[in-house]
Design a protein around this motif. Structure first.
Motif, PDB file in Angstrom:
ATOM      1  N   ARG A   2       4.608  14.536 -11.844  1.00 15.17           N
ATOM      2  CA  ARG A   2       5.406  14.151 -10.740  1.00 15.17           C
ATOM      3  C   ARG A   2       6.037  15.256  -9.873  1.00 15.17           C
ATOM      4  O   ARG A   2       6.663  15.993 -10.468  1.00 15.17           O
ATOM      5  CB  ARG A   2       6.629  13.108 -11.114  1.00 15.17           C
ATOM      6  CG  ARG A   2       6.116  12.062 -12.182  1.00 15.17           C
ATOM      7  CD  ARG A   2       7.447  11.073 -12.589  1.00 15.17           C
ATOM      8  NE  ARG A   2       7.779  10.456 -11.464  1.00 15.17           N
ATOM      9  CZ  ARG A   2       7.418   9.492 -10.832  1.00 15.17           C
ATOM     10  NH1 ARG A   2       6.385   8.720 -11.340  1.00 15.17           N
ATOM     11  NH2 ARG A   2       7.942   8.927  -9.816  1.00 15.17           N
ATOM     12  N   ALA A  20      -1.878  15.232  -4.356  1.00 15.85           N
ATOM     13  CA  ALA A  20      -2.122  13.869  -4.773  1.00 15.85           C
ATOM     14  C   ALA A  20      -3.394  13.516  -4.710  1.00 15.85           C
ATOM     15  O   ALA A  20      -3.644  12.579  -5.817  1.00 15.85           O
ATOM     16  CB  ALA A  20      -1.390  12.958  -3.454  1.00 15.85           C
ATOM     17  N   ASP A  21      -4.350  14.059  -4.114  1.00 11.67           N
ATOM     18  CA  ASP A  21      -5.711  14.125  -4.266  1.00 11.67           C
ATOM     19  C   ASP A  21      -6.284  14.125  -5.736  1.00 11.67           C
ATOM     20  O   ASP A  21      -7.211  13.775  -6.243  1.00 11.67           O
ATOM     21  CB  ASP A  21      -6.436  14.559  -3.476  1.00 11.67           C
ATOM     22  CG  ASP A  21      -8.091  14.317  -3.349  1.00 11.67           C
ATOM     23  OD1 ASP A  21      -8.242  13.063  -3.215  1.00 11.67           O
ATOM     24  OD2 ASP A  21      -8.834  15.083  -3.153  1.00 11.67           O
ATOM     25  N   GLY A  23      -4.507  13.937  -8.268  1.00  9.68           N
ATOM     26  CA  GLY A  23      -4.231  12.850  -9.371  1.00  9.68           C
ATOM     27  C   GLY A  23      -2.364  12.922  -9.558  1.00  9.68           C
ATOM     28  O   GLY A  23      -1.902  12.165 -10.343  1.00  9.68           O
ATOM     29  N   HIS A  24      -1.799  13.809  -9.004  1.00  5.16           N
ATOM     30  CA  HIS A  24      -0.368  14.053  -9.161  1.00  5.16           C
ATOM     31  C   HIS A  24       0.240  12.795  -8.423  1.00  5.16           C
ATOM     32  O   HIS A  24      -0.188  12.664  -7.426  1.00  5.16           O
ATOM     33  CB  HIS A  24      -0.091  15.313  -8.930  1.00  5.16           C
ATOM     34  CG  HIS A  24      -0.579  16.572  -9.624  1.00  5.16           C
ATOM     35  ND1 HIS A  24      -0.192  16.785 -10.923  1.00  5.16           N
ATOM     36  CD2 HIS A  24      -1.434  17.449  -9.217  1.00  5.16           C
ATOM     37  CE1 HIS A  24      -0.902  17.537 -11.366  1.00  5.16           C
ATOM     38  NE2 HIS A  24      -1.928  18.284 -10.248  1.00  5.16           N
ATOM     39  N   HIS A  25       1.370  12.535  -8.859  1.00 11.30           N
ATOM     40  CA  HIS A  25       2.283  11.603  -8.057  1.00 11.30           C
ATOM     41  C   HIS A  25       3.332  12.345  -7.236  1.00 11.30           C
ATOM     42  O   HIS A  25       4.187  13.246  -7.630  1.00 11.30           O
ATOM     43  CB  HIS A  25       2.957  10.759  -9.134  1.00 11.30           C
ATOM     44  CG  HIS A  25       2.041   9.697  -9.402  1.00 11.30           C
ATOM     45  ND1 HIS A  25       1.572   8.597  -8.867  1.00 11.30           N
ATOM     46  CD2 HIS A  25       1.133   9.709 -10.728  1.00 11.30           C
ATOM     47  CE1 HIS A  25       0.953   7.904  -9.740  1.00 11.30           C
ATOM     48  NE2 HIS A  25       0.653   8.717 -10.939  1.00 11.30           N
ATOM     49  N   VAL A  58      -4.461   8.657  -0.071  1.00  8.68           N
ATOM     50  CA  VAL A  58      -3.812   9.082  -1.467  1.00  8.68           C
ATOM     51  C   VAL A  58      -2.593   8.074  -1.067  1.00  8.68           C
ATOM     52  O   VAL A  58      -2.024   7.737  -2.091  1.00  8.68           O
ATOM     53  CB  VAL A  58      -3.227  10.401  -1.519  1.00  8.68           C
ATOM     54  CG1 VAL A  58      -4.566  11.100  -2.055  1.00  8.68           C
ATOM     55  CG2 VAL A  58      -2.845  11.218  -0.203  1.00  8.68           C
ATOM     56  N   ALA A  61      -3.600   4.978  -2.391  1.00 13.65           N
ATOM     57  CA  ALA A  61      -3.625   4.729  -3.886  1.00 13.65           C
ATOM     58  C   ALA A  61      -2.132   4.970  -4.508  1.00 13.65           C
ATOM     59  O   ALA A  61      -2.432   4.772  -5.719  1.00 13.65           O
ATOM     60  CB  ALA A  61      -4.715   6.141  -4.319  1.00 13.65           C
ATOM     61  N   ARG A  63      -0.205   7.445  -4.585  1.00 13.59           N
ATOM     62  CA  ARG A  63      -0.003   8.557  -5.192  1.00 13.59           C
ATOM     63  C   ARG A  63       0.795   9.534  -4.181  1.00 13.59           C
ATOM     64  O   ARG A  63       1.416  10.703  -4.712  1.00 13.59           O
ATOM     65  CB  ARG A  63      -1.220   9.474  -5.577  1.00 13.59           C
ATOM     66  CG  ARG A  63      -1.610   8.763  -6.793  1.00 13.59           C
ATOM     67  CD  ARG A  63      -2.866   9.637  -7.673  1.00 13.59           C
ATOM     68  NE  ARG A  63      -3.805  10.205  -6.416  1.00 13.59           N
ATOM     69  CZ  ARG A  63      -4.927   9.382  -6.335  1.00 13.59           C
ATOM     70  NH1 ARG A  63      -5.039   8.339  -7.032  1.00 13.59           N
ATOM     71  NH2 ARG A  63      -5.945   9.790  -5.586  1.00 13.59           N
ATOM     72  N   LEU A  64       0.948   9.135  -3.031  1.00 16.20           N
ATOM     73  CA  LEU A  64       1.932   9.905  -2.060  1.00 16.20           C
ATOM     74  C   LEU A  64       2.813   8.958  -1.113  1.00 16.20           C
ATOM     75  O   LEU A  64       2.475   7.922  -0.777  1.00 16.20           O
ATOM     76  CB  LEU A  64       0.979  10.508  -0.966  1.00 16.20           C
ATOM     77  CG  LEU A  64       1.576  11.432  -0.113  1.00 16.20           C
ATOM     78  CD1 LEU A  64       2.436  12.643  -0.547  1.00 16.20           C
ATOM     79  CD2 LEU A  64       0.435  12.078   0.913  1.00 16.20           C
TER      80      LEU A  64
END
Length: 429
Positions: A2, A20-21, A23-25, A58, A61, A63-64
């Motif tokens: 995160r 974010a791309d 895979g992180h939030h 993102v 998705a 995530r951003l």
């Protein structure tokens, strides 16, 4: 992980979208509500090739997102990445107010939530060496409790190719001595294709400045050479196209290591001739014209340091400009010997190759003009040069390490940066 990214300018928005791309939030934080709203809607807050599509992807998705509320963003965050601007102040100094404000917000959050999860603060804003540690100490709580750790990670993003650059930088620099921070940053950028280099925070800060200054030098150099070429009816594009093909010397690390001043039969006289040519053609080339004065100032710095140490008897090991040769032309060590002798310092010189009786041509002419009493200064062994000396100047001689250690006196290696030179003045006169 995160992640909170402070600042949604070029560096921040690209960093947020790319993380974010991977895979992180990510939550982006910015005071400009317009930028925050743009990201929330899946739009790029600025023009950068590929950024709009990536942010849209993102955000869709999940995530951003973005906010103006720093405290809310920091809840449950693992990493806070500081990407706010550090513009020039009116006097040219670096303005760090935005970084200070962000660190103050992070510090306030940590003080209000002393029992929260560990937070790694990663600073990417461009800062001069020593600034990160100074600002963290001023704006954040005592790190002794282990509530947070700090790393400085410079970015190497070029506008118009920033997304590609994010994934494929020349290296990932992690400035920290904290194992927790190192592990967190390594994980944060684990999909980036680049070698990882862990260094001190100050070194990491300096790498960014060295890189940008060298880029500026290269551009200025190419433009000055183009003006020179134009004045002499040479195709500047063809000139530089061939020039950059040389990866052995022209585009390499060989001439980019701190050390002694340049000398010898080529560089000084060719730079001098080039400067004369551009002046004759009435071409402005201030970078080229600065080379010889800069080189001379480097030699003067070493001489001044020797004088400040109070050395009155000096052993100079290596007189030629390069080891294994007897070329004394424009050798910085000849200048050092000449200047110190003129200041009343007793100089004894050992160079296993140089023999005054065998010098010929311009080499002989040069030394007879600059150091006519060379024969009186030369001795036939390192031991003879070192005996009774207050200190050793290691020039072009490749003296074995054990010889220098056994000498029992300080050694000033002219081929290393000044920070490695002896620092304590001696009392012996």
């Amino acid at each position: 992980m995160r992640v909170v990214v402070f600042g949604l300018g070029y560096v921040g928005s690209v960093t947020a979208a790319c993380l974010a791309d991977e895979g992180h939030h990510v939550v982006g934080v910015d005071l400009a509500r317009q930028k925050v709203l743009a990201v929330r809607r899946g739009l790029a807050p600025l023009a950068e090739p590929g950024l709009a599509a990536l942010i849209s992807q993102v955000v869709d998705a999940g995530r951003l997102t973005a906010t103006t509320d720093a405290a809310r963003a920091l809840n449950d965050a693992d990493v806070a990445v500081v990407c706010v601007g550090t513009p020039s102040a009116p006097n040219g100094a670096l303005f760090t107010g935005y970084v200070e404000d962000v660190l103050g917000q992070i510090g306030g959050f940590l003080e209000e939530h002393p029992e929260g999860r560990h937070l790694t603060v990663v600073i990417r804003s461009t800062l001069l060496p020593g600034t990160t540690e100074r600002l963290v100490a001023a704006r954040m709580p005592d790190p002794a409790g282990g509530r947070y750790s700090v790393a400085y990670c410079p970015e190497f993003l070029r506008e118009s190719s920033a997304i590609v650059d994010f994934g494929h930088p020349p290296f990932t620099i992690i400035g920290t001595d904290d194992d927790v921070a190192l592990a967190a940053v390594t994980h944060l950028f684990d999909q980036v294709t680049a070698p990882v280099r862990q260094v001190s925070i100050a070194t990491a800060e300096s790498v960014k400045y060295a890189s940008n200054a060298f880029h500026a030098v290269k551009i200025a150099f190419a433009n000055e050479m183009a003006r020179f070429a134009d004045a002499y009816d040479v195709d500047a594009d063809a000139l530089m196209a061939v020039f950059v093909e040389d990866k052995v010397l022209n585009v390499s690390a060989r001439y980019l290591r701190p050390g002694a001043s340049f000398g010898g039969s080529c560089l000084p006289k060719d730079v001098r001739a080039l400067i004369h040519a551009v002046r004759h053609a009435d071409v402005a080339a201030p970078l080229l014209e600065s080379l010889l004065p800069s080189n001379a100032s480097h030699t003067r710095r070493l001489v001044d340091h020797v004088l400040s140490l109070g050395w009155r008897r000096v052993a100079l090991l290596g007189l030629a400009f390069k080891a294994g040769t007897d070329d004394l032309r424009e050798s910085p060590y000849v200048d050092i010997a000449e200047t110190l002798t003129g200041k009343g310092v007793q100089v004894r010189i050992f160079d296993e190759v140089v023999n005054p009786a065998e010098l010929v041509g311009s080499n002989e002419s040069y030394i007879r003009l600059r150091l006519p009493h060379l024969e009186r200064l030369l001795v036939d062994s390192r031991a003879a040069a070192i005996a009774g000396a207050d200190g050793i100047i290691l020039g072009s001689d490749r003296a074995p390490q054990e010889v220098l250690l056994d000498a029992g006196v300080p050694v000033l290696d002219a081929n290393t940066p000044a920070r490695h030179w002896p620092q304590l003045a001696l009392s012996r006169i």
